[in-house]
Scaffold this active site. Structure first.
Site, short mmCIF file in Angstrom:
data_model
loop_
_atom_site.label_atom_id
_atom_site.label_comp_id
_atom_site.label_asym_id
_atom_site.label_seq_id
_atom_site.Cartn_x
_atom_site.Cartn_y
_atom_site.Cartn_z
N LYS A 192 19.48 113.51 64.36
CA LYS A 192 19.27 115.04 64.40
C LYS A 192 17.78 115.28 64.06
O LYS A 192 17.42 115.12 62.97
CB LYS A 192 20.16 116.08 63.38
CG LYS A 192 19.93 117.18 63.61
CD LYS A 192 20.60 118.09 62.49
CE LYS A 192 19.36 118.54 61.40
NZ LYS A 192 18.15 119.26 62.24
N GLU A 266 14.06 109.08 52.19
CA GLU A 266 12.60 109.01 52.10
C GLU A 266 12.23 110.45 51.98
O GLU A 266 12.46 110.95 52.66
CB GLU A 266 12.02 108.27 53.26
CG GLU A 266 10.51 107.67 53.05
CD GLU A 266 9.52 108.80 53.50
OE1 GLU A 266 9.22 109.78 52.57
OE2 GLU A 266 8.97 108.80 54.49
N CYS A 300 4.47 113.27 53.80
CA CYS A 300 5.18 113.22 52.44
C CYS A 300 4.21 112.19 51.48
O CYS A 300 4.25 112.60 50.18
CB CYS A 300 6.43 112.44 52.83
SG CYS A 300 6.38 111.17 53.73
N GLU A 397 5.13 119.49 45.26
CA GLU A 397 4.68 119.49 46.54
C GLU A 397 4.49 120.38 47.40
O GLU A 397 5.14 121.39 47.54
CB GLU A 397 5.69 118.40 47.22
CG GLU A 397 5.31 117.67 48.65
CD GLU A 397 6.29 116.64 49.44
OE1 GLU A 397 7.49 117.01 49.42
OE2 GLU A 397 6.04 115.94 50.04
#
Lengths: 508, 355
Positions: A192, A266, A300, A397
């Site tokens: 997806k 991840e 990331c 983040e």
């Protein structure tokens, strides 16, 4: 005025527009779900994907509900048992090589689609994303008939059906990271793509048809978070692979606990980019820029915390600011654009919110003087100086073009500050002294450490994190092993199959 | 045995002492070096200064140069770039077979690069061997700048070009003769042997001496371009040090190569030299020129250099007193591209003149 008359551009640096043509794209007005080798309608309410640079709609995309997920998983299961798991590794490799070559052939088309849908500069999709996609398929194509050497003993077994959910920052590249090793190892896939960036995956579906990949081996279903949830929680999947936020990763880990599904996650990162006073300074500046402003900071493993040795702090920040003033923000399809659009309004809001918090908490904000287009989602490159380790922007983040600058005095302090985060995905070290680089790297708790470079990727190199950055590795032999299980060194099957192979050789 | 030690020791001690003396020897008092390094300008202080410069990471430098090379310069920007390239060219002939006739032909090309299009700008300078300077000056006639700043300059290579293997007296004589014959610019070579042997002071003193030889009778100076011959220096760290050294000693321009050694100018080397020039400007406010020479043959390549200049030091450097191309065949390629922009068609080598 003709081109010939010497124009007097107010500045040479205001390069004339050099847009990549979109005429290479042959987009359909609407896309279905790619299940069992065909595009089919979804049963959820379709949604529209837009270009984040102009907010113009690109195409209507089908939305998979749980019944569609059932059909897709069933197609993958049947393709696994009937076709894909029965093919030899060499034959699986042939399909993967074919896919890799088709990606190269249609590279320009894929790059344009990616930049249009994601907002990233064409320079990046053309020079980084798409070439890496092809490299990933080539690399794992080579592994398909060499699984005995994957480190799991002879005849490692594929897992079955892999459920894969990928993010919007590198739509096609993340697809390649997931699909290539899964197929090489003999699994089938339901994947997806992210809700805001389904376009390149759907063009990839056309490539799979072109490559004549057996139906059902790769199924691509589009939708939002609940589609992903239904897929991950489907009882008939054997493996879950997810790249995305730590919050969703945590939810996935909870939901698959005790089900026997193998998982790789991840997740987020808050990488430290450590610059020592003996660094090759001009290259370090480039590395800092590439570390945090590459792909608008939607990475990331972005080097979002700059740890700079205190004695060169001012010089580095000064040089960094002059460099940032040469960055060109604007139309992602212009070949000279360095900074494209933020992928979605939602993400833009989050970046704004965190930046405001950073300012409130007392860090010095500096923003590059860029002209922001009227339409679309944009955020100019921003530096926060004098950030303390306790600041929100140094801990959370941001996933945007925002850099926090912190200082350190000694290598020991650099290591301590770099590790002082719940994440541990990547880190960078800049120094001309090799022994120092090795010693500092030894002390860092991060999955990927770059020395005198940043944000470089290679299919042969494993990638993954420590702590809240997730578990499991993608890329290299380790990434392959995530889609295999050992037959057991001494299992009867391993012994008998290897035995039978050698007997066959002896008689032939 | 006893004899060897008693004889050996004093000899070694004398050698060490001589080396120490050499280290402590004061260098020629060049103004820039004095203000940057300080009053105790010696071989040792110069060496410490150059070795204290930040290192260069080759991979990163080449990556940055390659990224600058991907800029896409189109339409009006390209037209401007092509004209600017012509204005920045030092049209060069440096052959053993150069004759007065060849120089006249080169000068004619410099003055009128494209006879089919009067809007074509002139080049910045012609670059010739020292003994050809009088021929160049007379061929230029009224087009010669003659130190006025408008018109075409005559640049002469000097100091035992291209090897630089001659005594200082010869190098100085070579330079002053060219200046006396009318050279507006001197392209000198550094003593690469001395540089690689670590005798930075010698290289420094020679540049200072040649700079002095550039002084005209009226007290003004011919512009001094210092050729580093980066292909022989081999490492980027050396290029950075040599660039600093040349600037400290008084060079007006730093130039990559003679064109006689391969590799000549490359984009990463030029980028590195531009970074030095940028840093010097940040420190002192003074602007130093850069000249890549040799190996730049196509408009496409030259445009990459323009982009690199503009994005590294700023576009004010895209002017003949701060940036030059040392080239010969580049000009015709630019003219072909220029004709294409006017007519919309590519012509061929028969539609541009030989030099």
């Amino acid at each position: 005025m003709t081109d010939r008359e010497k124009p007097a551009p107010s500045r040479f640096l205001d390069y004339a527009p050099a847009p990549e043509s979109t005429s290479i794209l042959h987009l359909k007005p609407s896309y279905g779900l790619f299940i069992d080798g065909e595009f089919v309608d979804g049963h959820g309410a379709p949604f529209t994907t837009i270009s984040p640079a102009t907010e113009q709609p690109i195409a209507e995309i089908a939305n998979a509900d749980s019944s569609d997920v059932d059909v897709a998983v069933a197609a993958a299961r049947s393709a696994y048992t009937r076709t894909w798991s029965r093919l030899s590794g060499a034959d699986r490799g042939k399909y993967l090589f074919r896919i890799a070559r088709l990606v190269q052939e249609r590279a320009r088309e894929l790059s344009v689609a990616e930049s249009l849908d994601n907002g990233k500069p064409i320079r990046e999709s053309r020079d980084v994303d798409v070439p890496l996609v092809a490299a990933w398929f080539f690399y794992y194509a080579g592994w398909a008939d060499k699984l005995d050497y994957a480190g799991l003993g002879p005849n490692p077994r594929s897992l079955g059906v892999a459920a894969q959910v990928i993010p919007w920052n590198f739509p096609l590249l993340m697809l390649a990271w997931k699909v290539a090793p899964a197929l090489a190892a003999g699994n089938t896939v339901v994947i997806k793509p992210a809700e805001t960036t389904p376009l390149s995956a759907l063009i990839f579906a056309e490539i799979l048809q072109q490559a004549d990949l057996p139906a059902g081996v790769v199924n691509i279903i589009t939708g939002a978070g609940n589609t992903g949830e239904a897929l991950v929680n489907h009882p008939d999947v054997n493996k879950v692979a997810f790249t995305g936020s730590t919050a969703v990763g945590r939810a996935i880990a909870k939901s698959v606990a005790g089900t026997g599904k193998k998982v790789t996650l991840e997740l987020g990162g808050k990488a430290a980019n450590i610059v020592f006073d003996d660094a090759p300074i001009d290259q370090a500046i480039e590395g800092i820029v590439n570390g945090i402003f590459f792909n608008q900071g939607h990475v990331c493993c972005a080097g979002s915390r700059l740890l700079v040795q205190e004695n060169i702090h001012e010089d580095v920040v000064d040089r960094l600011k002059s460099r940032l003033m040469t960055l060109r923000l604007g139309d992602p399809l212009d070949k000279n654009t360095d900074i494209g659009a933020i992928n979605s309004r939602e993400q833009l809001e989050r970046i704004r919110q965190l930046s405001d918090i950073g300012e409130k908490e007392g860090a010095d904000r500096w923003t590059a003087p860029c002209k922001i287009p009227d339409k679309g989602f944009w955020f100019a490159p921003t530096i926060f100086d004098n950030v303390s380790t306790s600041s929100t922007i140094a801990r959370e983040e941001v996933f945007g073009p925002v850099l926090s600058v912190l200082t350190f005095r000694t290598p020991a302090e650099a290591i301590a500050k770099a590790n002082n985060t719940p994440y541990g995905l990547s880190a960078g070290i800049w120094s001309d002294k090799g022994s120092k680089i090795l010693a500092v790297a030894d002390g860092l708790r991060a999955g990927v450490i770059w020395a005198n470079t940043f944000n470089r990727f290679d299919p042969a190199s494993p990638f993954g994190g420590f702590k809240e950055s997730g578990y499991g590795r993608e890329g290299g032999r380790h990434g392959l092993a995530a889609y295999l299980e050992s037959a057991g060194w001494a299992s009867p099957q391993a012994i008998s199959t290897t035995g039978s192979t050698s007997r066959k050789k002896a008689t032939s | 045995m006893v004899n060897v030690t008693t004889q050996g020791l004093p000899a070694q001690a004398a050698q060490a002492k001589a080396a120490q003396a050499a280290q402590a020897k004061a260098l020629a008092p060049a103004e820039r070096a004095l203000s940057m390094i300080g009053g105790d300008l010696t071989e040792k202080s110069l060496k410490l200064h150059l070795e204290g410069l930040a290192g260069v990471d080759a991979v990163g430098l080449e990556q940055r140069a390659a990224a600058l090379g991907t800029r896409s310069i189109k339409t009006t920007s390209k037209a401007w770039a092509l004209d600017t390239i012509i204005e920045l060219i030092d049209l060069t002939t440096l052959e053993g077979a150069d004759t007065p006739g060849k120089i006249r032909s080169l000068v004619a090309k410099a003055v009128n690069p494209d006879p089919s299009d009067a809007t074509t700008p002139r080049v910045a300078a012609v670059c010739v061997y020292g003994d050809m300077v009088p021929h160049a000056v007379s061929a230029l006639g009224g087009a010669w700048s003659g130190g006025t700043g408008s018109g075409i300059n005559v640049a002469a290579v000097a100091t035992a070009f291209p090897s630089g293997r001659a005594s200082l007296a010869v190098k100085i004589a070579d330079t002053s003769e060219a200046v006396a014959s009318g050279a507006d610019e001197i392209d000198m070579v550094i003593d690469r042997g001395a540089f690689l042997a670590g005798n930075f002071g010698l290289v420094f003193d020679q540049i200072v001496a040649v700079k002095e030889a550039c002084r005209r009778s009226d007290g003004s100076f011919a512009h001094l371009k210092v050729i580093l011959e980066t292909g022989e220096l081999n490492t980027y760290d050396n290029v950075r040090r040599a660039s600093w050294l040349a600037i400290l000693a008084g060079g007006d321009f730093i130039k990559t190569s003679t064109g006689k050694v391969s590799p000549a100018a490359t984009l990463p080397v030029t980028l590195l030299m531009l970074e030095v020039v940028r840093d010097w400007h940040r420190l002192t406010g003074e602007r130093i020129g850069v000249k890549p020479a040799g190996g730049i043959r196509t408009s496409k390549d030259a445009i990459k250099y323009l982009v690199t200049v503009a994005e590294t030091v700023g576009e004010e450097w895209l002017s003949p007193h701060l940036f030059r191309f040392g080239a010969s065949s580049l000009l015709n390629d630019v003219l072909l591209q220029r004709q294409k922009m006017t007519t919309g068609r590519y012509s061929g080598p028969d539609y541009v003149t030989m030099d």
